[in-house]
Each structure stands twice: as C-alpha cells, then as structure tokens.
Design an enzyme around this catalytic site. Structure first.
Site, PDB file in Angstrom:
ATOM      1  N   ALA A  24       0.700  -1.152  -0.092  1.00 34.38           N
ATOM      2  CA  ALA A  24       0.138  -0.065   0.070  1.00 34.38           C
ATOM      3  C   ALA A  24       0.963   1.257  -0.042  1.00 34.38           C
ATOM      4  O   ALA A  24       2.043   1.465   0.411  1.00 34.38           O
ATOM      5  CB  ALA A  24      -0.900  -0.047   1.142  1.00 34.38           C
ATOM      6  N   PHE A  25       0.445   2.254  -0.631  1.00 30.63           N
ATOM      7  CA  PHE A  25       1.173   3.691  -0.925  1.00 30.63           C
ATOM      8  C   PHE A  25       2.729   3.474  -1.351  1.00 30.63           C
ATOM      9  O   PHE A  25       3.467   4.235  -1.155  1.00 30.63           O
ATOM     10  CB  PHE A  25       1.293   4.130   0.866  1.00 30.63           C
ATOM     11  CG  PHE A  25      -0.385   4.282   1.368  1.00 30.63           C
ATOM     12  CD1 PHE A  25      -1.202   5.064   0.753  1.00 30.63           C
ATOM     13  CD2 PHE A  25      -0.584   3.571   2.189  1.00 30.63           C
ATOM     14  CE1 PHE A  25      -2.831   5.150   1.302  1.00 30.63           C
ATOM     15  CE2 PHE A  25      -1.811   3.582   2.988  1.00 30.63           C
ATOM     16  CZ  PHE A  25      -2.952   4.290   2.486  1.00 30.63           C
ATOM     17  N   ARG A  26       2.781   2.578  -2.227  1.00 28.49           N
ATOM     18  CA  ARG A  26       4.049   2.169  -2.731  1.00 28.49           C
ATOM     19  C   ARG A  26       5.059   1.830  -1.880  1.00 28.49           C
ATOM     20  O   ARG A  26       6.384   1.925  -1.925  1.00 28.49           O
ATOM     21  CB  ARG A  26       4.628   3.440  -3.685  1.00 28.49           C
ATOM     22  CG  ARG A  26       3.840   3.998  -4.750  1.00 28.49           C
ATOM     23  CD  ARG A  26       3.696   3.033  -5.880  1.00 28.49           C
ATOM     24  NE  ARG A  26       2.996   3.520  -6.968  1.00 28.49           N
ATOM     25  CZ  ARG A  26       2.954   2.885  -8.183  1.00 28.49           C
ATOM     26  NH1 ARG A  26       3.641   1.883  -8.355  1.00 28.49           N
ATOM     27  NH2 ARG A  26       2.073   3.207  -9.107  1.00 28.49           N
ATOM     28  N   LEU A  27       4.629   1.514  -0.567  1.00 25.70           N
ATOM     29  CA  LEU A  27       5.577   0.886   0.364  1.00 25.70           C
ATOM     30  C   LEU A  27       5.625  -0.660   0.256  1.00 25.70           C
ATOM     31  O   LEU A  27       5.124  -1.366   0.914  1.00 25.70           O
ATOM     32  CB  LEU A  27       5.067   1.284   1.830  1.00 25.70           C
ATOM     33  CG  LEU A  27       5.135   2.823   2.116  1.00 25.70           C
ATOM     34  CD1 LEU A  27       4.511   2.959   3.375  1.00 25.70           C
ATOM     35  CD2 LEU A  27       6.461   3.390   1.840  1.00 25.70           C
ATOM     36  N   HIS A  28       6.459  -1.130  -0.773  1.00 23.69           N
ATOM     37  CA  HIS A  28       6.449  -2.523  -1.253  1.00 23.69           C
ATOM     38  C   HIS A  28       7.270  -3.215  -0.318  1.00 23.69           C
ATOM     39  O   HIS A  28       8.167  -2.535   0.286  1.00 23.69           O
ATOM     40  CB  HIS A  28       6.888  -2.573  -2.545  1.00 23.69           C
ATOM     41  CG  HIS A  28       6.236  -1.695  -3.779  1.00 23.69           C
ATOM     42  ND1 HIS A  28       5.115  -1.544  -4.002  1.00 23.69           N
ATOM     43  CD2 HIS A  28       6.885  -0.782  -4.496  1.00 23.69           C
ATOM     44  CE1 HIS A  28       4.745  -0.845  -4.704  1.00 23.69           C
ATOM     45  NE2 HIS A  28       6.024  -0.132  -5.256  1.00 23.69           N
TER      46      HIS A  28
END
Length: 201
Positions: free
Chosen positions: A176-180
């Site tokens: 989520a939110f590019r927090l891979h």
C-alpha cells in the site's frame, strides 16, 4: 529475519519461487512462466527479451533456446545473465542474477520430445535471430524439414537449455502507498548459505 513471513516465509528461495509460480498459474491469463531475460553483447550493450521458464530446480532456473540466437551467443560469451518474472495478477515479481551454463543432456532431450511436433520441427527450421526474406521462405523450410525428419525428429544439436544458477534472488510484492515488500537473497557460491535482507521499497 523475524518479519519475513506469509508469502516470503521459508529457508529455500527456490521453493518460494515455485509456490509463487503455482499461484500465478491460477490467475495469469497467458504464460505465467514468461521471464524477461537480460544479457549483454560484446560491447556491453544490454539486450532483453521474453522467454519461457521451463523448470525451477533445487538450485537453478532452466529455459531453452536456439544456440545460434543472439541471446545464446551473448550468454556463452559472458557466462552470466539476469531475468525478472512479473505477475500483474498477483502484484509480485522475482529478480534473478547469476552464472549460466548449457543443458545439453537427457534433460534437454526429454523437454524437446515433450513439445508439440510443429514446435519441434520449427526448432529445426528457424535460424533464430538471423535475417529472413519472407514468412513463405520460412514455411517452405518447415515443409522441407518435415519431409526430411518425419514425425519423430531428434533434438537438433544447435538447440537446448540454459541453466541460471543465481548468486542473487529478489522477491518483491506490492504494498500500500508504494511501500512495497522486498527481500534480497545473496550467496557466494552454491556451497554457501543464503543471506537475506529486507530492502527499502
């Protein structure tokens, strides 16, 4: 590593890769085993193309191709390659870098024999990566090969497998939110243990 749980859990990166591929086979519409294979030519210029991964062994990844192709010539020259396999349906990918050796024995024969007859004859007919005058020229060659080799063609000596034995494998999953989530496995030689580290997204 305490937070390497869920889809990242396990002490064997090849087992994790196999389990991800099994999941992808249920959700990807086409070729869940397609990998983007990268090589470099004699000038250091990179090349990339899609090929099909055919086996995940206990210690390596295997694909097959024409040994006269550009990819094969670059692999044979450098002895190294990299690939990424990406599944949009799962929002996951695996990146691999390592040394490459040929698979020209019984395993290559068995895989060749498992292919459809047309694919086997096509392997004989194609001078992969070489200029071609027309499709009609190619189909005429297929017809000639069919007459010459019949319904049980042997694997041509110029066609076989490559085995990528990795020194580095990275598992990536969308967050989520590019927090891979990213975990990199590295090792020095196949006899040494893997080291794992979580990477920033």
């Amino acid at each position: 590593m305490s937070d390497r749980t869920g889809i990242f859990k396990g002490d064997d990166p090849f087992a994790i890769a196999r389990s991800w591929l099994v999941e992808a086979e249920k959700s990807e519409p086409n070729d869940p085993n397609a990998i983007a294979l990268s090589t470099v030519d004699s000038d250091g210029m990179p090349n990339a193309r899609m090929v099909l991964l055919k086996d995940i062994e206990d210690d390596a990844f295997v694909f097959y191709t024409n040994y006269g192709s550009a990819k094969a010539q670059e692999i044979d020259s450098a002895g190294k390659a990299a690939f990424v396999i990406h599944w949009k349906s799962l929002r996951r990918q695996i990146r691999v870098r390592g040394v490459v050796t040929r698979e020209e024995g019984p395993q290559a024969d068995a895989y060749y024999e498992s292919r459809s007859l047309k694919s086997r004859l096509g392997a004989w007919a194609s001078r992969q990566s070489q200029p071609l005058g027309s499709r009609a020229e190619l189909m005429a060659k297929v017809a000639k090969i069919t007459a010459a080799h019949g319904p049980m063609p042997k694997r041509p000596s110029f066609w076989g497998g490559y085995r990528v034995t990795p020194s580095e494998i990275e598992f990536w999953a969308d967050g989520a939110f590019r927090l891979h989530d990213r975990f990199r496995w590295t090792r020095e030689g196949t006899d040494n243990a893997w080291e794992t580290v979580r990477l920033n997204p």
